[in-house]
Enzyme design. Sequence first.
Site, PDB file in Angstrom:
ATOM      1  CG  ASP A 154      -1.886   1.646   1.279  1.00 55.76           C
ATOM      2  OD1 ASP A 154      -2.810   1.506   0.324  1.00 55.76           O
ATOM      3  OD2 ASP A 154      -1.217   2.238   2.101  1.00 55.76           O
ATOM      4  CD  GLU A 192      -4.828   1.679  -5.043  1.00 59.22           C
ATOM      5  OE1 GLU A 192      -6.130   2.541  -4.626  1.00 59.22           O
ATOM      6  OE2 GLU A 192      -4.186   2.222  -3.561  1.00 59.22           O
ATOM      7  CB  CYS A 242     -12.702  -7.368   6.574  1.00 57.62           C
ATOM      8  SG  CYS A 242     -11.659  -8.679   7.746  1.00 57.62           S
ATOM      9  CB  CYS A 273     -14.383 -12.414   7.636  1.00 58.75           C
ATOM     10  SG  CYS A 273     -15.081 -10.562   7.913  1.00 58.75           S
ATOM     11  CB  CYS A 331     -13.729  -6.789  10.498  1.00 55.57           C
ATOM     12  SG  CYS A 331     -14.756  -7.613   9.424  1.00 55.57           S
ATOM     13  CB  CYS A 375     -14.652 -11.796  11.799  1.00 58.62           C
ATOM     14  SG  CYS A 375     -12.298 -11.105  11.034  1.00 58.62           S
ATOM     15  CG  ASP A 412      -2.223   3.125   5.672  1.00 51.76           C
ATOM     16  OD1 ASP A 412      -3.112   3.558   4.251  1.00 51.76           O
ATOM     17  OD2 ASP A 412      -1.381   4.551   5.670  1.00 51.76           O
TER      18      ASP A 412
HETATM   19 ZN   LIG Z   1     -13.363  -9.927   9.154  1.00 47.53          ZN
END
Ligand SMILES: [Zn+2]
Length: 436
Positions: free
Chosen positions: A208, A292, A345, A348, A364, A367, A374
């Site tokens: 990142d 990216e 996330c 998950c 998140c 989870c 970052d």
């Molecule tokens: Zn998660």
Amino acid sequence: MATVLQAYQFALDPTPRKHGSLASHAGAALFAYNWGLELVTTRLDQRRAGQDVEVPWMLPELRREWNRAKHQVAPWWQENSKEAYNSGLDALARALKNWSDSRSGRRKGRTVGFPRRKKKRRARVACRFTTGQIKVLPDRQHVQLPRIGVVRTHESTRKLARRLEQGTARILAATISRRGDRWYVSFTVEVERAIPTSNGKPSVVGVDVGVRHLAVLSTGQTVANPRALEGSLRKLRRLNRELARRKPGSKHRNRTRRRLAQVHARAANLRRDAHHKLTSALATEHGTVVVERLNVAGMVRNRRLARAIADSGLGELRRLLAYKATWYGCRLVVADRFYPSSKTCSGCGWVKAKLTLAERTFRCEACGLVVDRDLNAARNFAKLVESVAQSGWETRNARGADQKPQRAGQVAMKREAGTGSYPDKTGIVEPQGLTA
Ligand SMILES: [Zn+2]
């Protein structure tokens, strides 16, 4: 083996006389640029007024007009190599093209304005030589340039000289330019390189590229912006304030301006150095690097972020990574710009509806993972490849479309002001190194 284009840049230590000659060439390029611009503007006005005149737009036409006018407008023209004037006219032709492409929608990104007169102090002055005596001397401390002659280099030219001696490199062009108070020569070189298909490393790393840090890796490593750079930025702010207080045309103003240019040059060097170190490490230590695709033009429009983004030079970093990945046999995968790397996330796969730039931590709700924003993004980039692993060179991008990973760093040159987009292959530079 593959042929790649590479730039080798060396700082120069010219004697006062050579300094004058370098400045004269750069000044000549600037003169030709401004002269051509005025001609184009005048002709456009005449045409608007209904006159039937030709408006020179491309390099050959501009050159023809210059050759007709130079005895009149620049009776001293013979003092400099004709390539100096050519460099200026070439820069103008490209500026005109960018403007018309931008107007007609052929050019992406921000709107490009009509070229403006270049001021001696502000302009990045450069002159490019494609023909004549362009050499790196065997003592590795001097270079030879057409018209200007032998100039001492500030640093050893060993890296390039070695390649020339081995016959694995050929100089196509040389560009002189000034940054701060220092002169540089940049050689455009055709290099024979062994390009490995793989560096044998199994690891996948997501990167990142940021503003607060130089980069955050999916391994958890944070690469900070160089400390010295922060110091330089502080100094820049101070000097800018100082400059605003100085009286125009005063001795003090001139001194502040010179200091400012020096600090700018130093900051640019520090940044470049950090980028080189990071990209070399990434391309040699990991089998696959995922980054990216950044919309730098779009981000810079956001004013608050503008300075910081421009400073961290993300585009430059990506460019370095592209060609180093090719050199070292590392696979570079570029994720689609619209892939929600920050909102997803990495534990998950749950996607947050909204994440503001101010939220530095990702939480998140599915989870319960709590992770630095970052780092979460970097991990998502790495996952992107793991999920499509073993698919060979054809990799799926984040939106599911088939896409060839961007590995084409073959021509990874930065285009310099006053140079064409491709080195002039018709140049008759002595193929130093190949004849030996
Ligand atoms: Zn998660």
